[in-house]
Design a protein around this motif. Structure first.
Motif, PDB file in Angstrom:
ATOM      1  N   GLU A  27      -2.570   5.261   1.697  1.00  0.00           N
ATOM      2  CA  GLU A  27      -3.299   4.292   2.613  1.00  0.00           C
ATOM      3  C   GLU A  27      -2.905   4.222   3.402  1.00  0.00           C
ATOM      4  OE1 GLU A  27      -4.142   2.482  -2.726  1.00  0.00           O
ATOM      5  OE2 GLU A  27      -2.241   1.784  -1.428  1.00  0.00           O
TER       6      GLU A  27
ATOM      7  N   TRP B  62      -9.210  -2.886   4.552  1.00  0.00           N
ATOM      8  CA  TRP B  62      -9.916  -1.219   5.758  1.00  0.00           C
ATOM      9  C   TRP B  62     -10.825  -2.465   7.037  1.00  0.00           C
ATOM     10  CZ3 TRP B  62     -14.458  -3.418   5.023  1.00  0.00           C
ATOM     11  CH2 TRP B  62     -15.181  -3.904   4.162  1.00  0.00           C
TER      12      TRP B  62
ATOM     13  N   LEU C  47       0.862  -1.378   0.328  1.00  0.00           N
ATOM     14  CA  LEU C  47       0.150  -0.166  -0.083  1.00  0.00           C
ATOM     15  C   LEU C  47       1.352   1.267   0.465  1.00  0.00           C
ATOM     16  CD1 LEU C  47      -2.286  -2.219   1.345  1.00  0.00           C
ATOM     17  CD2 LEU C  47      -3.390  -0.928   2.223  1.00  0.00           C
TER      18      LEU C  47
ATOM     19  N   SER D 278      -4.163   6.925   5.818  1.00  0.00           N
ATOM     20  CA  SER D 278      -5.748   6.784   6.136  1.00  0.00           C
ATOM     21  C   SER D 278      -5.728   5.706   6.643  1.00  0.00           C
ATOM     22  CB  SER D 278      -6.510   6.352   4.083  1.00  0.00           C
ATOM     23  OG  SER D 278      -5.615   8.021   3.104  1.00  0.00           O
TER      24      SER D 278
END
Length: 394
Positions: A242, A298, A238, A245
């Motif tokens: 990313e 996520w 990543l 975040s």
């Protein structure tokens, strides 16, 4: 003191007790390159928040006995400002680490003294202000990591601006605390932290010891995540944006926990179901991070973020499991320093294990196992008991 002033003071101090620490993780690679910092020293740096929060936090109650709760908190904010401003101006690794310690010391003072200040000044037992405080801590941590990547990309000095900007928010936070401190000097009442009469050794309270372990294990996981989770995601493929975040989402979920946990703890006689639920989320989050870190990143961040609700839960229990503000201060001065010393070991070991193994599997598996330990300790403080009573009968 007006309720509006107290609320404002809690909001601004709470959001400034984490960004100086959480902004480091997403910029760790840039800091290493910019200062020529080795991987081992990077591991030491990620351990500094827990270590400093533990060592300095243990001295915070004595500071409050001299300067008062308000004066101690204001001094802590000044240390945050000085440390954050000066550390981004140096090119020396060791000076950078020393000034990081100064900023973290200011945060450590706030960690310990704010719950006792709330217990003394709140009119509802502290539920409302503790909710605001918990939400502010998690919001500050989330914002600290979220804005690192954009600032690195667009600010003139890159990672230096990304770390130094938080001194400005701390400068704003000093204002209401200076106002309160000035008003207290005009008030003949003694606002210093009283020297607490002997009520028994803190280790004689099973609830206090269990709360210390519960707080310590969750803090260890939190600071491992702040310091190393972005790098785990970056090593899985990543980007820095990313990774930052995802850490921001993880810490941002804590805002919800900061809203819910103090309210649930204040109104529930048994929190065992919540302790178990959060423990399961932690274990599942780490297992997913081990098996498929980049496939649904996520989801693992979300599970770990929900598990992070143990932090506002543990903080809320400091006031919910005590009656007397003096005992609250004692418990805060015991649980947080000892817990953060335990937390300091985690990030340091992560750096060592990662360097020895060249991967993240062993690290993530050990973190999953720590979730089991945390859950066991949490179950011992889940039922409503008062540490005051255990100390008096010891």
């Amino acid at each position: 003191m007006s309720g509006a002033l107290a609320m404002t003071a809690i909001v601004v101090v709470s959001v400034n007790l984490r960004p100086g620490a959480t902004s480091v993780g997403p910029a760790l690679e840039e800091i290493q390159h910019g200062l020529g910092m080795s991987a081992t020293l990077a591991g030491v740096m990620t351990a500094l928040p827990g270590l400093c929060f533990g060592v300095v936090g243990a001295l915070a109650v004595r500071l409050a006995q001299r300067l008062g709760l308000t004066g101690g908190i204001a001094l802590g904010l000044l240390a945050i400002i000085g440390g954050l401003v000066l550390r981004v101006l140096t090119g020396s690794v060791w000076v950078f680490l020393l000034l990081t310690l100064v900023a973290l010391a200011g945060m450590a003072v706030g960690n310990v003294l704010v719950p006792a200040w709330i217990k003394r000044h709140a009119t509802d037992g502290g539920e409302r202000l503790m909710t605001i405080y918990s939400m502010g801590l998690t919001l500050g941590g989330a914002v600290g990591s979220l804005f690192v990547a954009p600032l690195i990309d667009h600010a003139p000095d890159g990672w230096r601006s990304a770390l130094g900007v938080w001194a400005l928010t701390a400068l704003v936070a000093v204002v209401p605390w200076a106002v309160i401190s000035r008003r207290e000097r005009k008030d003949p009442a003694d606002h210093r932290m009283p020297r607490v009469a002997h009520v028994g050794r803190m280790t004689s309270s099973r609830t206090a010891v269990a709360l210390c372990v519960y707080f310590g294990v969750q803090a260890m996981n939190a600071y491992v995540q702040f310091g190393w989770l972005p790098q785990i995601y970056r090593d899985a493929g990543l980007s820095v944006g990313e990774a930052g975040s995802l850490l921001a989402m993880l810490t941002g979920l804590g805002v919800v926990g900061g809203l819910l946990m103090p309210m649930l703890i204040a109104r529930s006689s048994n929190m065992s179901w919540a302790v178990l639920l959060l423990g399961v989320c932690m274990v599942l989050g780490y297992l997913g991070l081990w098996l498929a870190p980049a496939s649904t990143p996520w989801l693992w961040a979300a599970l770990l973020g929900i598990a992070g609700w143990t932090f506002p839960g543990a903080i809320a229990m400091i006031t919910a499991r005590t009656r007397d503000p003096q005992v609250t201060g004692q418990v805060s001065g015991f649980v947080q320093p000892v817990g953060y010393v335990l937390a300091a070991v985690g990030p340091l070991l992560v750096g060592v294990i990662h360097e020895l193994t060249g991967g993240w599997s062993a690290v993530v598996i050990l973190l999953a196992l720590s979730g089991v330990v945390m859950t066991g300790a949490g179950l011992l403080v889940a039922k409503r008991t008062y540490i005051d009573d255990e100390l008096h009968t010891a």
